[in-house]
Structures are given as C-alpha cells and as structure tokens.
Design a protein around this motif. Sequence first.
Motif, PDB file in Angstrom:
ATOM      1  N   TYR A 123       0.839  -1.198   0.000  1.00  0.00           N
ATOM      2  CA  TYR A 123       0.000   0.000   0.000  1.00  0.00           C
ATOM      3  C   TYR A 123       0.878   1.253   0.000  1.00  0.00           C
ATOM      4  O   TYR A 123       0.669   2.164  -0.807  1.00  0.00           O
ATOM      5  CB  TYR A 123      -0.913   0.015   1.228  1.00  0.00           C
ATOM      6  N   ALA A 124       1.810   1.295   0.916  1.00  0.00           N
ATOM      7  CA  ALA A 124       2.700   2.445   1.044  1.00  0.00           C
ATOM      8  C   ALA A 124       3.907   2.024   1.875  1.00  0.00           C
ATOM      9  O   ALA A 124       3.813   1.084   2.672  1.00  0.00           O
ATOM     10  CB  ALA A 124       1.983   3.621   1.713  1.00  0.00           C
ATOM     11  N   VAL A 125       5.017   2.692   1.677  1.00  0.00           N
ATOM     12  CA  VAL A 125       6.218   2.433   2.473  1.00  0.00           C
ATOM     13  C   VAL A 125       6.726   3.751   3.044  1.00  0.00           C
ATOM     14  O   VAL A 125       6.534   4.817   2.456  1.00  0.00           O
ATOM     15  CB  VAL A 125       7.327   1.750   1.648  1.00  0.00           C
ATOM     16  N   LYS A 126       7.372   3.666   4.197  1.00  0.00           N
ATOM     17  CA  LYS A 126       7.907   4.854   4.854  1.00  0.00           C
ATOM     18  C   LYS A 126       9.318   5.122   4.320  1.00  0.00           C
ATOM     19  O   LYS A 126      10.187   4.260   4.375  1.00  0.00           O
ATOM     20  CB  LYS A 126       7.943   4.621   6.371  1.00  0.00           C
ATOM     21  N   GLU A 127       9.507   6.300   3.761  1.00  0.00           N
ATOM     22  CA  GLU A 127      10.822   6.735   3.291  1.00  0.00           C
ATOM     23  C   GLU A 127      11.179   7.997   4.059  1.00  0.00           C
ATOM     24  O   GLU A 127      10.602   9.059   3.832  1.00  0.00           O
ATOM     25  CB  GLU A 127      10.805   6.984   1.782  1.00  0.00           C
ATOM     26  N   GLY A 128      12.123   7.855   5.009  1.00  0.00           N
ATOM     27  CA  GLY A 128      12.408   8.958   5.920  1.00  0.00           C
ATOM     28  C   GLY A 128      11.219   9.169   6.818  1.00  0.00           C
ATOM     29  O   GLY A 128      10.734   8.235   7.464  1.00  0.00           O
ATOM     30  N   ASP A 129      10.695  10.380   6.846  1.00  0.00           N
ATOM     31  CA  ASP A 129       9.513  10.657   7.675  1.00  0.00           C
ATOM     32  C   ASP A 129       8.242  10.797   6.848  1.00  0.00           C
ATOM     33  O   ASP A 129       7.231  11.298   7.324  1.00  0.00           O
ATOM     34  CB  ASP A 129       9.739  11.924   8.506  1.00  0.00           C
ATOM     35  N   LYS A 130       8.290  10.331   5.608  1.00  0.00           N
ATOM     36  CA  LYS A 130       7.137  10.447   4.720  1.00  0.00           C
ATOM     37  C   LYS A 130       6.682   9.077   4.217  1.00  0.00           C
ATOM     38  O   LYS A 130       7.494   8.184   3.967  1.00  0.00           O
ATOM     39  CB  LYS A 130       7.484  11.319   3.497  1.00  0.00           C
ATOM     40  N   TRP A 131       5.373   8.934   4.067  1.00  0.00           N
ATOM     41  CA  TRP A 131       4.816   7.756   3.433  1.00  0.00           C
ATOM     42  C   TRP A 131       4.777   7.962   1.928  1.00  0.00           C
ATOM     43  O   TRP A 131       4.335   9.002   1.444  1.00  0.00           O
ATOM     44  CB  TRP A 131       3.403   7.479   3.934  1.00  0.00           C
ATOM     45  N   VAL A 132       5.231   6.967   1.191  1.00  0.00           N
ATOM     46  CA  VAL A 132       5.196   6.998  -0.270  1.00  0.00           C
ATOM     47  C   VAL A 132       4.246   5.898  -0.745  1.00  0.00           C
ATOM     48  O   VAL A 132       4.461   4.716  -0.465  1.00  0.00           O
ATOM     49  CB  VAL A 132       6.597   6.776  -0.879  1.00  0.00           C
ATOM     50  N   GLY A 133       3.187   6.293  -1.431  1.00  0.00           N
ATOM     51  CA  GLY A 133       2.210   5.334  -1.902  1.00  0.00           C
ATOM     52  C   GLY A 133       2.766   4.437  -2.993  1.00  0.00           C
ATOM     53  O   GLY A 133       3.556   4.871  -3.838  1.00  0.00           O
ATOM     54  N   LYS A 134       2.324   3.181  -2.976  1.00  0.00           N
ATOM     55  CA  LYS A 134       2.786   2.190  -3.953  1.00  0.00           C
ATOM     56  C   LYS A 134       1.625   1.559  -4.728  1.00  0.00           C
ATOM     57  O   LYS A 134       1.792   0.505  -5.333  1.00  0.00           O
ATOM     58  CB  LYS A 134       3.575   1.089  -3.230  1.00  0.00           C
ATOM     59  N   LEU A 135       0.483   2.253  -4.739  1.00  0.00           N
ATOM     60  CA  LEU A 135      -0.696   1.685  -5.376  1.00  0.00           C
ATOM     61  C   LEU A 135      -0.570   1.620  -6.889  1.00  0.00           C
ATOM     62  O   LEU A 135      -1.278   0.838  -7.542  1.00  0.00           O
ATOM     63  CB  LEU A 135      -1.943   2.502  -5.016  1.00  0.00           C
ATOM     64  N   THR A 136       0.297   2.435  -7.470  1.00  0.00           N
ATOM     65  CA  THR A 136       0.456   2.442  -8.924  1.00  0.00           C
ATOM     66  C   THR A 136       1.520   1.458  -9.407  1.00  0.00           C
ATOM     67  O   THR A 136       1.733   1.320 -10.612  1.00  0.00           O
ATOM     68  CB  THR A 136       0.817   3.850  -9.423  1.00  0.00           C
ATOM     69  N   ASP A 137       2.196   0.782  -8.484  1.00  0.00           N
ATOM     70  CA  ASP A 137       3.186  -0.208  -8.881  1.00  0.00           C
ATOM     71  C   ASP A 137       2.491  -1.386  -9.581  1.00  0.00           C
ATOM     72  O   ASP A 137       1.374  -1.767  -9.209  1.00  0.00           O
ATOM     73  CB  ASP A 137       3.955  -0.729  -7.673  1.00  0.00           C
TER      74      ASP A 137
END
Length: 441
Positions: free
Chosen positions: A227-241
């Motif tokens: 769904y999403a992964v944490k990169e630093g202090d931000k969530w990055v969505g992965k729904l378009t993968d």
Amino acid sequence: MRIAKITATTVTTAALALGLAACGGAEAPAEPSAAASASASGPKYSGKELTFWRLGDSNPAAQKYTDELVAAFEQQTGAKVKVEWIPWPQVNDKFTAAAAGGTGPDVTEIGNDQVPLWQSQEALAPISDIVAAGDQAEIPKNLLGLETIDGETYAVPWGGGSRAVLYRADWFKDLKIEIPKTWDELVAAAKKIQEKKGKDVDGFAFNGGSDANHLLGSLAWTAGGEYAVKEGDKWVGKLTDPAFKTGFEQYTGLVTDGLSSKSRLGQNTTEIRTRFANNKVGMYLTASWDLPGIDEDSKGKLKGDKLAFFPLPAKDGGEAQSFLGGNDIAVWGTAKEMDAAKDFVKLASGKEWGVKYATDGGLLPVYPEALAKLAEDPAQAPFAAAFAKAKAFPADPNWTEANETKAVLQNAARQVIEGKATADEALGKANTELENILNQS
C-alpha cells in the motif's frame, strides 16, 4: 495444499486442547477458576464499577466467555463490570464520539490495526507495565508492532486472526468441484456454483465494505505489492506499482468477471455471512469466528460437514499472503477507574483467560505454547501457519481514515467496476489520496 475443515465441534475441541496446553498439566479445570486467584486481603475494588466495551456480535460463545470473565473479576476484586456490545461497523463512530467528548469506557476491546489511530488521539492509556511482566511477557514482540509506539505499549494482543476461504462443502461435493489450488481454479469453481445454484448466488463474494482491504490486501501482497512504504519521515504510496495493480485487478475481477453481483459492491463480511447462511454465497474470505453466527442465522441448518475452509490460493498456486489481524484489549485514556481497569486487562489477557478468549472466539492464541499446539489440529493448522507469516497495514494513525472513513481503495474499485475509470486512473487518484492522508500531521 492443506485444507482446513472447521465446524462448531472442531472449534470447541481445539479450544479444549489449547486450554489443556496453556494450563501446562495433564488435567485442567472445566472453567477458569476465579476463587483460586482471589485476593487474600478481600475485595480490592468494592463499590467500584467498570464499563467494558466488547466489539462485534454477542453470539452465545462470546457472551458465555464474557459472562465468565466478568464473574471471575468481580469475585476477585469486588468491583462490578458493565458490558456494552458494539457492532464492528459502528466501532469507528463510537470511538470517535467518545474521544471527542472525553468519555468512553474503562476497558475496551480494539482491533490491532486501530491502536495507532486512537493512541494518537490520546484515547488509550499506556500499559507497558502489563506486557513487561507475568504471562504477558511471553507474548512475542513481533505481535506488539502495532501496539507499541515511541517505546510505550498501549494495548495487549488478545487473539490473532488470519483468514481462509469458507465454502459450502456440500455444494462442492454435489457439483464434483475440487478444492482450488490456483486463482483460475477458484474462478472456475465460483462460476460452476453460479451456473448450478442461480444468478443471485455469489460464487465468491466480493467484499467492498469497511473490511474490504482484508481481501484486497491478501491479493495485492501475494502479487508483491504494498500500500505504502515509509521513506524517511514520509509515506510513499505504492498503489500504482505493477504488483499492486495485479492484485487489485484480481479483486475487481470478482465482480467484472461476474462471480459476485454488482448490486452488492458495499457489502462487508457481516453482510456476506448473512447471505452465506441463507444459501446465497458459495465462498468468501473469513475465519472460524463466523461459524457461530452462520449457525444462528441459518437456524442450525448450516454446520458440520456442510462447511469447510481452504487457504486462499495465490494466482499460480501456493497460499496467498494473509492479513495480520487481531483483537487487543486496552485501557481507555480517560478511564474513571484506572487501577481497576489495568487489573481487568491483566486478568483478561493473561494465559488462562487470553487463550480461552482466542479459542472460544475462533481466533488464534498469542501465547507461543498454545499457538504451537494448533499445528496438531488439522482444522486450525492452516490458520496458524498463515498467522506466522501474515502482514499488517501501514502502521500509521491515519490508516483508519484511509481504510474506513474515506474508503480510498473501496472507492477506486467501484470506479473501475462501474466503468468510470481504468485501473491505472483509479489507482493513480487513490495513490495521491492515500499519501495525503497518511502524511497528515
């Protein structure tokens, strides 16, 4: 592939076996003994009253357990416990109102994936001291991932949940359907059920309600998506993968391929269970805790060898990834009787009552000895194996908003099913919305 065949009888048998394992002796009392652990100094909380929120349906097994637990606590402490049952679809609204108004119970059951949200609202009291000592210290630390925030623990795991496909074993036998080992075989089985049982029957029920992501997540994770992964202090969505899209298209395909009706896009597990009990569903993803409700809804007509479970198959074979579900027990942040509430949680989540809560409720015990015992029971072994490798949703306090309040993925699926967007368009929009929600301060 191992097939889990669970009936009300086998759940009870498994519960008794686990109770023996947890007590650690050759003989165990028929019921947990309140008197054995009663305080020698007399009632500790005479005149006090606790409010305890239990979530879900008050089916006979759950009610019996709750009555016995409450009686044991009252006998030991002299306190009175008022129990309120809250149906799962109403939980979010009930918690929101309680947190906003500074009200609420003293103790509450809570879904493990909702702990980060309510901790962020200061609705849960820290109880690290409970999980650091006594029986609770035996609970594996990996099961405390959603409950532990900034070094403090805010809930105790009470029972785990992994899911499998509940199916009409009698229909499979009559129609000469083999247990599906791949996704294509599952689709073929669902279509055969509809062909023989009628157009209003869902061969495999689509879940688009408040717990939709239990099914979607299994399909997406199995395909390698997130769904999403944490990169630093931000969530990055992965729904378009591409991997997530693969699982998403399997999920929406349940309706677009005709296995489940387009008229029921918003149904949740509770509603599917009712239809299943009334001969309108051939298969759906759930767990053994639905069996008492099916027995009740069908007026005793659906039980025994008419029902069974098999693992949700991956697209090309093997078992799909399961959601790391579970119910916890917690002390409410504004509990009027904080000390008594903590003592109630200690009792309820200890090995004796904790294992009983899980097994009586069709959940998985969180204590290693009792969980290992399940491997000896063919009815429960697949659930235990799935629980050991299950995954959780993003551990962020805003996940509940994305999952339930805003229904981000549910809405994306409906857009595709209703022909209003392509999968790429719907997932692109959902990805942006998910990132915005998870990254709210």
